[in-house]
Enzyme design. Structure first.
Site, short mmCIF file in Angstrom:
data_model
loop_
_atom_site.label_atom_id
_atom_site.label_comp_id
_atom_site.label_asym_id
_atom_site.label_seq_id
_atom_site.Cartn_x
_atom_site.Cartn_y
_atom_site.Cartn_z
N CYS A 1 10.83 4.41 6.97
CA CYS A 1 9.64 4.91 7.61
C CYS A 1 8.62 3.81 7.67
CB CYS A 1 8.82 6.02 6.67
SG CYS A 1 9.58 7.38 6.68
N ALA A 2 9.29 2.44 7.69
CA ALA A 2 8.60 1.41 7.86
C ALA A 2 8.76 0.87 9.24
CB ALA A 2 8.89 0.39 6.87
N ARG A 3 9.82 0.02 9.62
CA ARG A 3 9.86 -0.63 10.90
C ARG A 3 11.52 -0.70 10.98
NH1 ARG A 3 5.91 0.47 12.23
NH2 ARG A 3 4.20 -0.87 13.13
N GLU B 1 12.83 2.22 20.38
CA GLU B 1 12.37 3.32 20.50
C GLU B 1 11.85 3.66 21.64
OE1 GLU B 1 9.08 3.39 17.32
OE2 GLU B 1 10.44 3.02 15.74
N ARG C 1 0.81 -1.22 -0.07
CA ARG C 1 -0.06 0.00 0.15
C ARG C 1 0.96 1.29 -0.04
NH1 ARG C 1 -3.14 -3.77 3.32
NH2 ARG C 1 -1.34 -3.20 4.76
N ILE C 2 1.69 1.48 1.03
CA ILE C 2 2.58 2.67 0.99
C ILE C 2 3.47 2.73 -0.09
CG2 ILE C 2 4.16 3.69 2.48
CD1 ILE C 2 2.77 2.44 4.84
N ASP D 1 9.85 -6.35 -4.71
CA ASP D 1 9.04 -7.01 -3.89
C ASP D 1 8.80 -8.54 -4.36
OD1 ASP D 1 6.56 -7.87 -2.63
OD2 ASP D 1 5.91 -5.99 -2.23
N HIS E 1 8.67 8.36 15.01
CA HIS E 1 7.62 7.44 14.50
C HIS E 1 6.56 8.43 14.09
CE1 HIS E 1 6.52 3.07 14.88
NE2 HIS E 1 5.86 3.63 13.53
N LEU E 2 6.52 9.13 13.39
CA LEU E 2 5.19 10.17 12.92
C LEU E 2 4.55 9.84 11.71
CD1 LEU E 2 6.76 13.77 13.82
CD2 LEU E 2 5.36 12.22 15.10
N ASP F 1 12.32 7.38 10.42
CA ASP F 1 11.05 7.61 11.27
C ASP F 1 11.07 6.45 12.42
OD1 ASP F 1 8.76 8.88 12.13
OD2 ASP F 1 7.68 7.07 10.95
N1 LIG Z 1 5.92 4.98 10.12
C1 LIG Z 1 4.82 4.72 10.42
O1 LIG Z 1 4.07 5.33 11.33
C2 LIG Z 1 4.25 3.53 9.90
C3 LIG Z 1 2.78 3.90 9.38
C4 LIG Z 1 2.14 2.96 8.46
C5 LIG Z 1 2.99 1.71 8.31
N2 LIG Z 1 4.09 1.55 8.62
C6 LIG Z 1 4.81 0.26 8.26
O2 LIG Z 1 5.05 0.30 6.95
C7 LIG Z 1 5.02 -1.01 6.39
C8 LIG Z 1 4.55 -1.15 5.15
O3 LIG Z 1 3.07 -0.98 5.48
P1 LIG Z 1 1.88 -1.18 4.09
O4 LIG Z 1 0.71 -0.80 4.65
O5 LIG Z 1 2.64 -0.65 2.94
O6 LIG Z 1 2.09 -2.79 3.99
P2 LIG Z 1 1.71 -3.72 2.83
O7 LIG Z 1 1.44 -5.13 3.35
O8 LIG Z 1 0.76 -2.96 2.12
O9 LIG Z 1 3.14 -3.76 2.02
C9 LIG Z 1 4.13 -4.51 2.26
C10 LIG Z 1 4.96 -5.05 1.40
O10 LIG Z 1 6.24 -5.79 1.74
C11 LIG Z 1 6.33 -6.73 0.79
N3 LIG Z 1 7.06 -7.71 1.48
C12 LIG Z 1 7.25 -8.46 2.36
N4 LIG Z 1 8.12 -9.08 2.58
C13 LIG Z 1 9.09 -8.73 1.60
C14 LIG Z 1 10.66 -8.94 1.59
N5 LIG Z 1 11.49 -9.72 1.96
N6 LIG Z 1 11.23 -8.00 0.73
C15 LIG Z 1 10.35 -6.90 -0.01
N7 LIG Z 1 9.20 -6.80 -0.06
C16 LIG Z 1 8.59 -7.58 0.77
C17 LIG Z 1 4.74 -7.28 0.84
O11 LIG Z 1 4.92 -8.27 -0.51
C18 LIG Z 1 4.10 -6.19 0.54
O12 LIG Z 1 3.84 -5.88 -0.91
C19 LIG Z 1 4.73 -1.72 7.45
O13 LIG Z 1 5.78 -2.47 8.21
C20 LIG Z 1 4.17 -0.89 8.20
O14 LIG Z 1 3.96 -1.22 9.86
C21 LIG Z 1 4.78 2.61 9.42
O1 LIG Z 2 0.55 4.14 15.96
C1 LIG Z 2 1.33 4.62 15.31
O2 LIG Z 2 1.40 6.07 15.34
C2 LIG Z 2 2.16 4.05 14.37
C3 LIG Z 2 1.46 3.55 13.50
C4 LIG Z 2 2.27 2.52 12.28
O3 LIG Z 2 3.65 2.27 12.91
C5 LIG Z 2 1.74 1.43 11.63
O4 LIG Z 2 2.29 0.29 11.60
O5 LIG Z 2 0.57 1.48 11.41
#
Ligand SMILES: NC(=O)c1ccc[n+]([C@@H]2O[C@H](COP(=O)([O-])OP(=O)(O)OC[C@H]3O[C@@H](n4cnc5c(N)ncnc54)[C@H](O)[C@@H]3O)[C@@H](O)[C@H]2O)c1
Ligand SMILES: O=C(O)CC[C@@H](O)C(=O)O
Length: 524
Positions: A227-229, A258, A148-149, A168, A276-277, A253
Site C-alpha cells: 500500500c506504498a508505491r 496505474e 509514519r505509516i 528500516d 490506490h485508495l 493498492d
Molecule cells: N496508498 C496510498 O494511498 C498511500 C498513502 C500515503 C502514503 N503512501 C506511501 O507510503 C509510503 C510511506 O509513507 P510514510 O508517510 O510512512 O513515509 P515515511 O517517510 O514516514 O516513512 C518511510 C520509511 O521508509 C524508510 N526507508 C527508506 N528507504 C528504505 C529502504 N531502502 N529500506 C527500508 N526502509 C526504508 C525510511 O527510513 C522511513 O522510515 C510512501 O511511499 C508514500 O508515498 C501511499
Molecule cells: O492522492 C492520493 O490519493 C494518493 C496519496 C498517496 O499515494 C500519498 O503518497 O500520499
C-alpha cells in the site's frame, strides 16, 4: 494577486484557505485545460494524477511552489523543480492513519479471503470450505520501512497480538526499543515473516526490493502487501511465486503502472486489489488539501514552509530566530557580488557566536542566492542556490569559528577570484538590525540597504571634501556616510548612501577625483 492552479481533484473544504483569501485567484482545472495560461500561475497543487516534469516547469516560469496533497512526490521531478528554484512541499502526515487503516483492512481481507468470498456469495454460491483463512494472532508481521505509516501499522498489529519484525536502515535501535518492535536485518524479516507489508518511498534502493533474490528468502505460504508505491514489489518476479503457491496471496493498492490495465497480477484469485485508495477517506483528503493550502497561503505571506522537500523545513519559531541573520546574509551576498564584480571560483562563509546555534545552512543558501542573483538571469533562491553555484563552477562552503571579533554574533564571507579576494563581515544587533562591520579589511559600520556608493581611496586631506562638493553641485543629498582606513595615509574607504540611485555621469566625475582608486555603485 497570486494565481494557484489545483490540477487534481481535492477536498473543496480543504481548499478554503485559498477561497477565503482575496489576494489569491484559485483555478481548479487539469493542466491540459489551461495550457495557454500556464505561465501565469504562482503555485501548483497536485495529487498523484498530474506528472510534474521539466517540460511542464518550463511552461510555468512564474511558478514558485509545487504542493503535493499527499506524501509521495514520485510524480514530481524534484531535481528539475530545484534547478528552477521552485519549492516542493508535501503533506507528510495528513493521510498516515487512513493509509495504515487501509493496509490493515487489506491484511484482514487477504488472510480471510473476504473479497473472493463476497464475489462468491453475490454469485449465489455458499461455499464455506473454499475460504478457510488464517488467524492474525501469533503470526509474524514483517514491516519494511518503519516511518509514519509503518509505525501506525505496528500499533494496530500489536492489538491483534501479532509479532512484529521491522526492517528500516534509518531506524535506530533505541527508537525501535522505544516503539517496542524487533529491529531486524532485511534477511531476518524475509525469513521469519508470515505477512510482509512494505512502507518505504519508491527510490533507487527500494525499486524491486521484493524481487527474485529476496522473494527466494521468504517463507513458503507468505502473504505480501503493498500500500506504498508500485514497483517496491517487482510485479514480474512475483508471477512465478504466485503460480507455484510460494506466495499464498497478495494485497495491492498500488501498481507499477496505474491504472493496471494489462497487468497479469489481476488474473490471480489470490491477489486482491484496490485502486490506490490508501489515502481516500474524507478525513485524509480534508487534512492533506488543508495542510498544503494553508502552507501555500503562508508562503505567499512570506512565512516559512514547514514541509519542504528541496530545502530545510523550518518551524515558525526557528524561522523567527533565523530571519534577521537570513536577511543580513542575503544582503551581504548582494553587496559582495557588486564589490567583487569579476569571475570568482569560491565562496567561503564563517559563522561565529550565537548564530552558530541556528540552522546556518539555510542562512548560507540565502547569502549564496543573494550573490548569484546579480550574475545570472534565471531565478535563483535558497532552493537552487547550491545547484546554480555548482553549475557556474563556484565552490561553496561554510564553517564555524570561535573568533567572533568581539560581536555577539558574526557572519564573514570571502569571495576568491583568480587574483584577488574580497571579504565582508556582518553582525546582527537586536533592535538595530543587520550591519556591515568590516569591508575588505576596513573596519566600518553601515546598514546594507538602498543606494550605496563604495569608494576606495588614498587617505589624503581633501578627498572627502571634493566628493561632497561634486555631489552637492549635482544636487545629490548624502543620506549617510561612513569612513574607514587601515593606517594614516594608507588606503581608506567611504561608504555613502543616497535617497535616490546615483547617475552614471556623477560616478564618472567622481572617478576623476585625485586619490580615488575605485568606485562601486551598489544597490541592495
Ligand atoms: N496508498 C496510498 O494511498 C498511500 C498513502 C500515503 C502514503 N503512501 C506511501 O507510503 C509510503 C510511506 O509513507 P510514510 O508517510 O510512512 O513515509 P515515511 O517517510 O514516514 O516513512 C518511510 C520509511 O521508509 C524508510 N526507508 C527508506 N528507504 C528504505 C529502504 N531502502 N529500506 C527500508 N526502509 C526504508 C525510511 O527510513 C522511513 O522510515 C510512501 O511511499 C508514500 O508515498 C501511499
Ligand atoms: O492522492 C492520493 O490519493 C494518493 C496519496 C498517496 O499515494 C500519498 O503518497 O500520499
Amino acid at each position: 494577486m497570486y494565481r494557484v492552479l489545483v490540477a487534481d481533484s481535492m477536498s473543496e473544504e480543504g481548499l478554503l484557505p485559498f477561497k477565503d483569501n482575496p489576494s489569491i485567484e484559485l483555478v481548479q482545472k487539469k493542466v491540459s485545460e489551461v495550457e495557454s495560461s500556464l505561465s501565469n500561475f504562482d503555485a501548483l497543487l497536485v495529487r498523484s494524477a498530474t506528472t510534474v516534469n521539466e517540460d511542464l516547469l518550463v511552461k510555468m516560469p512564474n511558478l514558485k511552489i509545487i504542493a503535493r496533497a499527499g506524501v509521495g512526490v514520485d510524480n514530481i521531478d524534484v531535481d528539475a523543480a530545484t534547478k528552477y528554484g521552485v519549492i516542493v512541499i508535501n503533506a507528510p502526515d495528513g493521510n498516515t492513519i487512513s493509509t495504515a487503516e487501509h493496509t490493515f483492512a487489506m491484511m484482514a481481507s487477504l488472510v480471510r479471503h473476504i473479497p473472493q468470498a463476497n464475489i462468491s456469495v453475490k454469485s449465489r454460491e455458499w461455499s464455506r470450505t473454499s475460504f478457510v483463512g488464517m488467524e492474525l494472532a501469533g503470526k509474524h508481521l514483517g514491516i519494511i520501512g518503519f516511518g509514519r505509516i509503518g509505525s501506525e501499522i505496528a500499533k494496530r498489529a500489536r492489538a491483534f497480538e501479532m509479532k512484529i519484525h521491522v526492517f528500516d536502515p534509518f531506524l535506530t535501535k533505541a527508537r525501535a526499543e522505544k516503539l517496542g518492535v524487533d529491529l531486524c536485518t532485511l534477511d531476518e524479516v524475509l525469513a521469519i515473516a508470515d505477512i510482509i507489508t512494505v512502507h518505504t518511498p519508491l527510490t533507487k534502493e527500494t525499486k524491486g526490493l521484493l524481487g527474485n533474490e529476496n522473494l527466494a528468502k521468504t517463507k513458503k505460504g507468505v502473504y505480501l502487501i503493498n500500500c506504498a508505491r508500485g514497483g517496491i514489489i517487482d510485479e514480474s518476479a512475483v508471477i512465478e511465486y504466485l503460480e507455484n503457491g510460494h506466495i499464498a496471496g497478495m494485497a495491492l493498492d498500488v501498481f507499477e503502472v496505474e491504472p493496471p490495465i494489462n497487468n497479469r497480477l489481476l488474473e490471480f484469485d489470490q491477489v486482491i486489489t484496490t485502486p490506490h485508495l490508501g489515502a481516500s477517506t474524507r478525513e485524509a483528503q480534508l487534512n492533506v488539501a488543508n495542510q498544503v493550502a494553508r502552507e501555500v497561503t503562508e508562503f505567499f505571506q512570506g512565512k516559512p514552509v514547514t514541509s519542504a522537500i528541496n530545502m530545510p523545513a523550518l518551524s515558525k519559531d526557528i524561522y523567527d530566530k533565523i530571519q534577521p541573520f537570513y536577511d543580513l546574509s542575503k544582503k551581504m551576498g548582494i553587496l559582495l557580488s557588486q564589490c567583487m564584480n569579476e569571475p570568482i571560483q569560491e565562496i567561503s562563509i564563517t559563522y561565529a557566536g550565537s548564530v552558530t546555534d541556528l540552522e546556518t545552512s539555510f542562512i548560507s543558501k540565502g547569502l549564496l542566492a543573494g550573490f548569484l542573483k546579480a550574475r545570472i538571469d534565471t531565478t535563483v533562491n535558497e532552493v537552487n542556490a547550491a545547484m546554480v553555484s555548482k553549475s557556474l563552477g563556484i565552490t561553496f562552503g561554510d564553517k564555524i569559528s570561535s573568533n567572533n571579533y568581539g560581536y555577539s554574533n558574526s557572519i564573514s564571507v570571502i569571495a576568491f577570484g583568480e587574483n584577488k579576494s574580497f571579504e565582508i563581515r556582518g553582525t546582527y544587533v537586536p533592535n538595530y538590525g543587520g550591519r556591515i562591520v568590516n569591508l575588505d579589511g576596513f573596519n566600518i559600520d553601515f546598514i546594507p540597504e538602498g543606494n550605496l556608493l563604495y569608494i576606495l581611496h588614498r587617505d589624503r586631506p581633501g578627498v572627502i571634501g571634493r566628493v561632497g562638493k561634486i555631489l552637492g553641485d549635482n544636487e545629490i543629498n548624502i543620506a549617510t556616510m561612513q569612513v574607514g582606513r587601515r593606517e594614516i595615509g594608507g588606503e581608506a574607504i567611504m561608504m555613502l548612501s543616497f535617497d535616490k540611485p546615483l547617475k552614471k555621469e556623477v560616478v564618472e566625475t567622481l572617478l576623476h577625483v585625485p586619490d580615488i582608486v575605485t568606485i562601486r555603485k551598489i544597490e541592495i
